[in-house]
Scaffold this active site. Structure first.
Site, PDB file in Angstrom:
ATOM      1  N   HIS A 217       3.600  17.544 -26.922  1.00  0.00           N
ATOM      2  CA  HIS A 217       3.203  16.217 -26.734  1.00  0.00           C
ATOM      3  C   HIS A 217       2.005  15.512 -27.352  1.00  0.00           C
ATOM      4  CE1 HIS A 217       6.323  16.566 -23.603  1.00  0.00           C
ATOM      5  NE2 HIS A 217       6.142  15.364 -23.254  1.00  0.00           N
TER       6      HIS A 217
ATOM      7  N   HIS B 296       2.811  12.818 -29.869  1.00  0.00           N
ATOM      8  CA  HIS B 296       2.071  11.326 -29.268  1.00  0.00           C
ATOM      9  C   HIS B 296       1.582  10.771 -30.674  1.00  0.00           C
ATOM     10  CE1 HIS B 296       1.602  11.744 -24.807  1.00  0.00           C
ATOM     11  NE2 HIS B 296       2.985  11.225 -25.025  1.00  0.00           N
TER      12      HIS B 296
ATOM     13  N   GLU C  73      -1.797  18.021 -12.054  1.00  0.00           N
ATOM     14  CA  GLU C  73      -2.457  18.521 -13.375  1.00  0.00           C
ATOM     15  C   GLU C  73      -3.851  18.745 -13.566  1.00  0.00           C
ATOM     16  OE1 GLU C  73      -0.433  16.507 -16.532  1.00  0.00           O
ATOM     17  OE2 GLU C  73      -1.721  17.111 -17.785  1.00  0.00           O
TER      18      GLU C  73
ATOM     19  N   GLU D  16      13.455  17.929 -24.374  1.00  0.00           N
ATOM     20  CA  GLU D  16      12.504  18.040 -22.975  1.00  0.00           C
ATOM     21  C   GLU D  16      13.167  19.416 -22.328  1.00  0.00           C
ATOM     22  OE1 GLU D  16       9.838  16.837 -22.502  1.00  0.00           O
ATOM     23  OE2 GLU D  16       9.588  14.743 -22.963  1.00  0.00           O
TER      24      GLU D  16
ATOM     25  N   ARG E  67       0.959  -1.220   0.035  1.00  0.00           N
ATOM     26  CA  ARG E  67       0.057   0.137   0.103  1.00  0.00           C
ATOM     27  C   ARG E  67       0.810   1.234  -0.007  1.00  0.00           C
ATOM     28  NH1 ARG E  67      -3.185  -3.286   3.426  1.00  0.00           N
ATOM     29  NH2 ARG E  67      -4.851  -4.090   2.264  1.00  0.00           N
TER      30      ARG E  67
ATOM     31  N   ARG F 118      -0.029  22.560 -14.963  1.00  0.00           N
ATOM     32  CA  ARG F 118       0.940  21.611 -15.106  1.00  0.00           C
ATOM     33  C   ARG F 118       0.864  21.020 -16.626  1.00  0.00           C
ATOM     34  NH1 ARG F 118       2.789  16.176 -11.548  1.00  0.00           N
ATOM     35  NH2 ARG F 118       4.285  15.523 -13.251  1.00  0.00           N
TER      36      ARG F 118
ATOM     37  N   HIS G 168      10.585   9.078 -28.111  1.00  0.00           N
ATOM     38  CA  HIS G 168       9.453  10.020 -27.416  1.00  0.00           C
ATOM     39  C   HIS G 168      10.105  11.304 -27.350  1.00  0.00           C
ATOM     40  CE1 HIS G 168       6.727  11.781 -24.599  1.00  0.00           C
ATOM     41  NE2 HIS G 168       7.864  12.035 -23.948  1.00  0.00           N
TER      42      HIS G 168
ATOM     43  N   LYS H 296      10.409  22.704 -13.816  1.00  0.00           N
ATOM     44  CA  LYS H 296       9.671  21.532 -13.440  1.00  0.00           C
ATOM     45  C   LYS H 296       8.981  21.527 -11.915  1.00  0.00           C
ATOM     46  CE  LYS H 296       7.607  17.112 -14.241  1.00  0.00           C
ATOM     47  NZ  LYS H 296       7.809  15.743 -14.921  1.00  0.00           N
TER      48      LYS H 296
ATOM     49  N   LYS I  43       4.875  11.487 -11.356  1.00  0.00           N
ATOM     50  CA  LYS I  43       3.920  10.844 -12.181  1.00  0.00           C
ATOM     51  C   LYS I  43       4.605   9.120 -12.366  1.00  0.00           C
ATOM     52  CE  LYS I  43       1.428  14.037 -15.176  1.00  0.00           C
ATOM     53  NZ  LYS I  43       1.323  14.501 -16.520  1.00  0.00           N
TER      54      LYS I  43
ATOM     55  N   ASN J 269       3.197  19.634 -21.510  1.00  0.00           N
ATOM     56  CA  ASN J 269       2.739  18.838 -22.489  1.00  0.00           C
ATOM     57  C   ASN J 269       2.871  19.602 -23.587  1.00  0.00           C
ATOM     58  OD1 ASN J 269       1.973  16.535 -20.797  1.00  0.00           O
ATOM     59  ND2 ASN J 269      -0.069  17.679 -20.540  1.00  0.00           N
TER      60      ASN J 269
HETATM   61  N1  LIG Z   1       6.534  10.175 -15.460  1.00  0.00           N
HETATM   62  C1  LIG Z   1       6.712  11.180 -16.172  1.00  0.00           C
HETATM   63  O1  LIG Z   1       6.581  12.194 -15.660  1.00  0.00           O
HETATM   64  C2  LIG Z   1       7.510  11.233 -17.530  1.00  0.00           C
HETATM   65  C3  LIG Z   1       7.728  12.057 -18.337  1.00  0.00           C
HETATM   66  C4  LIG Z   1       8.427  11.702 -19.697  1.00  0.00           C
HETATM   67  C5  LIG Z   1       8.535  10.515 -19.911  1.00  0.00           C
HETATM   68  N2  LIG Z   1       8.158   9.535 -19.233  1.00  0.00           N
HETATM   69  C6  LIG Z   1       8.398   8.069 -19.676  1.00  0.00           C
HETATM   70  O2  LIG Z   1       9.773   7.891 -19.792  1.00  0.00           O
HETATM   71  C7  LIG Z   1       9.924   6.709 -20.668  1.00  0.00           C
HETATM   72  C8  LIG Z   1      11.245   7.085 -21.412  1.00  0.00           C
HETATM   73  O3  LIG Z   1      12.366   7.401 -20.645  1.00  0.00           O
HETATM   74  P1  LIG Z   1      13.877   7.373 -21.216  1.00  0.00           P
HETATM   75  O4  LIG Z   1      13.793   8.347 -22.553  1.00  0.00           O
HETATM   76  O5  LIG Z   1      14.815   7.581 -20.121  1.00  0.00           O
HETATM   77  O6  LIG Z   1      13.891   5.872 -22.096  1.00  0.00           O
HETATM   78  P2  LIG Z   1      14.685   4.526 -21.141  1.00  0.00           P
HETATM   79  O7  LIG Z   1      14.463   4.529 -19.862  1.00  0.00           O
HETATM   80  O8  LIG Z   1      14.124   3.596 -21.943  1.00  0.00           O
HETATM   81  O9  LIG Z   1      16.121   4.534 -21.545  1.00  0.00           O
HETATM   82  C9  LIG Z   1      16.734   4.831 -22.799  1.00  0.00           C
HETATM   83  C10 LIG Z   1      17.842   3.606 -23.113  1.00  0.00           C
HETATM   84  O10 LIG Z   1      18.829   4.038 -22.629  1.00  0.00           O
HETATM   85  C11 LIG Z   1      19.465   3.128 -21.582  1.00  0.00           C
HETATM   86  N3  LIG Z   1      20.174   3.688 -20.461  1.00  0.00           N
HETATM   87  C12 LIG Z   1      19.502   4.679 -19.575  1.00  0.00           C
HETATM   88  N4  LIG Z   1      20.602   5.255 -18.992  1.00  0.00           N
HETATM   89  C13 LIG Z   1      21.767   4.941 -19.642  1.00  0.00           C
HETATM   90  C14 LIG Z   1      23.004   5.332 -19.155  1.00  0.00           C
HETATM   91  N5  LIG Z   1      23.627   6.017 -18.284  1.00  0.00           N
HETATM   92  N6  LIG Z   1      24.129   4.773 -19.925  1.00  0.00           N
HETATM   93  C15 LIG Z   1      23.694   3.780 -20.912  1.00  0.00           C
HETATM   94  N7  LIG Z   1      22.479   3.461 -21.283  1.00  0.00           N
HETATM   95  C16 LIG Z   1      21.509   4.044 -20.497  1.00  0.00           C
HETATM   96  C17 LIG Z   1      18.191   2.358 -21.230  1.00  0.00           C
HETATM   97  O11 LIG Z   1      18.548   0.944 -21.097  1.00  0.00           O
HETATM   98  C18 LIG Z   1      17.355   2.148 -22.501  1.00  0.00           C
HETATM   99  O12 LIG Z   1      17.834   1.161 -23.358  1.00  0.00           O
HETATM  100  C19 LIG Z   1       8.593   6.664 -21.407  1.00  0.00           C
HETATM  101  O13 LIG Z   1       7.990   5.342 -20.915  1.00  0.00           O
HETATM  102  C20 LIG Z   1       7.953   7.840 -21.052  1.00  0.00           C
HETATM  103  O14 LIG Z   1       6.487   7.420 -20.997  1.00  0.00           O
HETATM  104  C21 LIG Z   1       7.658   9.655 -17.995  1.00  0.00           C
END
Ligand SMILES: NC(=O)c1ccc[n+]([C@@H]2O[C@H](COP(=O)([O-])OP(=O)(O)OC[C@H]3O[C@@H](n4cnc5c(N)ncnc54)[C@H](O)[C@@H]3O)[C@@H](O)[C@H]2O)c1
Length: 369
Positions: A250, A254, A239, A187, A123, A243, A268, A229, A145, A247
């Site tokens: 986005h 998307h 949001e 971003e 929980r 907030r 992304h 942020k 999030k 987006n």
């Molecule tokens: N929660 C939120 O507010 C929010 C905001 C934006 C995006 N997201 C989410 O984030 C995700 C995308 O995140 P991302 O772009 O970080 O992708 P990811 O987590 O898939 O990482 C990208 C790649 O880089 C590799 N990697 C990560 N750090 C590394 C490092 N230091 N050295 C070598 N390799 C490394 C990972 O293994 C992966 O293959 C999506 O699922 C998206 O929906 C969430």
């Protein structure tokens, strides 16, 4: 190099974001004040473990913290019900208790999944974000999030669950693939475009050295982004209003991501880059934004090797398909589309009743299909 701290002002759920080079080695001492017992479960993926795992392990050992590493398959597919089941099972097997701290060590995939697991395990457990991608350091690790994907769409099952600390080690970015770095940079650019024209101008000058590896430039950009942020999240955690400006790019983005099946064809951040360029162009078309500002956005994205126009993609999706994806967006209410548009660089605005037919006509002009 100096370490910076940005506070996320959320009352009793407030927390610090530590930003700087070499922080993985200090992670143990940063985490110690949060721990009831000297033990953590670290959730990561195989790439991150191989590239940066030893540094974190050493930082935890230095503070006499025992760590169990759970290493998952890299990639978006891990952010799923199956991934969640695997992870929560492993955490329970390890005997993780409610007062323990779960450490999310990786990019947005690991942060979103581990954060969501922390929000529901027993929980609700506490958790720490140690983001290792630029995208995670400036965006996904901050703000609480968390989510997994459902068959019906991305991020549809999740929770707001704030971390207790964020540790953004700029040195971890050294092993990040360049394309992932650039996607995260989109971003960073977003924060300039939303509300900080001087920061966007700074990026026009320093973006290239940031992307090339300049640690001071990276630290500065992560700090400014996190401050932006933190201020927005502090004012509107869930949001309900403001907030939504985060987006920017986005909703357009998307639609392209969905068309390419959320695959490596368009990351992304690349979708966000293209989406921001289109949001500015569309703002110009509506007479909101000077054409020169839209041109600046497009030019900076292109100079950063990010898609600033549809022609930069491998294929132009049909406008009708894009419009359909846009209407499936979470920001659609009673058939009206909420779009984040702009009056200028640094002045985003929320438009709640965008006309989808007009957006579709604009996309048709752009895609030629
Ligand atoms: N929660 C939120 O507010 C929010 C905001 C934006 C995006 N997201 C989410 O984030 C995700 C995308 O995140 P991302 O772009 O970080 O992708 P990811 O987590 O898939 O990482 C990208 C790649 O880089 C590799 N990697 C990560 N750090 C590394 C490092 N230091 N050295 C070598 N390799 C490394 C990972 O293994 C992966 O293959 C999506 O699922 C998206 O929906 C969430």
């Amino acid at each position: 190099m100096t370490k910076m701290i940005v506070r996320v002002p959320l009352g009793e759920r407030a927390y610090d974001i530590h930003i700087g080079a070499g922080l993985l080695e200090q992670a143990g001492s940063l985490l110690t004040p949060l721990l009831r017992r000297p033990r953590v479960a670290v959730v990561t993926d195989e790439h991150v473990l191989a590239a940066q795992g030893e540094r974190l392990r050493a930082g935890l050992v230095a503070a006499n913290i025992e760590a169990d590493f759970i290493s998952l398959t890299p990639g978006e597919a891990t952010k799923s019900f199956t991934g969640l089941e695997t992870l929560t099972g492993r955490l329970l097997d390890l005997g993780v208790e409610r007062d323990d701290v779960i450490v999310a060590f990786g990019g947005g995939v690991i942060g979103d999944l581990a954060g969501f697991a922390a929000s529901i395990l027993r929980r609700g457990c506490r958790f720490a974000q140690i983001p290792t991608t630029l995208l995670a350091q400036v965006d996904s690790a901050v703000g609480g999030k968390t989510a997994i994907n459902a068959a019906q769409g991305k991020n549809l099952v999740g929770a707001f669950h704030q971390p207790d600390i964020v540790i953004a080690d700029i040195s971890a970015l050294a092993t990040l693939p360049p394309r992932e770095l650039r996607a995260g940079y989109a971003e960073v650019v977003k924060y300039g475009l939303i509300s900080d024209a001087p920061f966007f101008a700074w990026l026009e000058t320093h973006g290239a050295s940031l992307l090339a590896g300049d640690a001071a430039a990276r630290t500065h950009a992560v700090k400014i982004s996190c401050e932006a942020k933190a201020a927005i999240v502090g004012a509107d955690e869930r949001e309900r209003g403001k907030r939504a400006v985060l987006n920017l790019g986005h909703t357009f983005g998307h639609a392209f991501e969905a068309y390419f099946g959320y695959s490596d064809k368009l990351l992304h951040g690349e979708g966000v880059a293209l989406g921001m360029a289109l949001a500015f162009e569309y703002s110009t078309r509506l007479g909101l934004c000077p054409a020169g500002d839209a041109a600046r956005v497009k030019a900076h994205l292109a100079a950063s090797d990010l898609p600033g126009e549809i022609a930069a993609l491998s294929e132009a999706p049909p406008a009708a398909v894009l419009a359909k994806f846009m209407m499936q967006d979470k920001k659609v209410e009673q058939g009206k589309l909420t779009l984040i548009l702009a009056d200028a660089v640094g002045r985003a605005r929320i438009v709640k009743d965008a006309d989808i037919a007009d957006v579709a006509a604009f996309l048709k002009e752009k895609t030629g299909r």
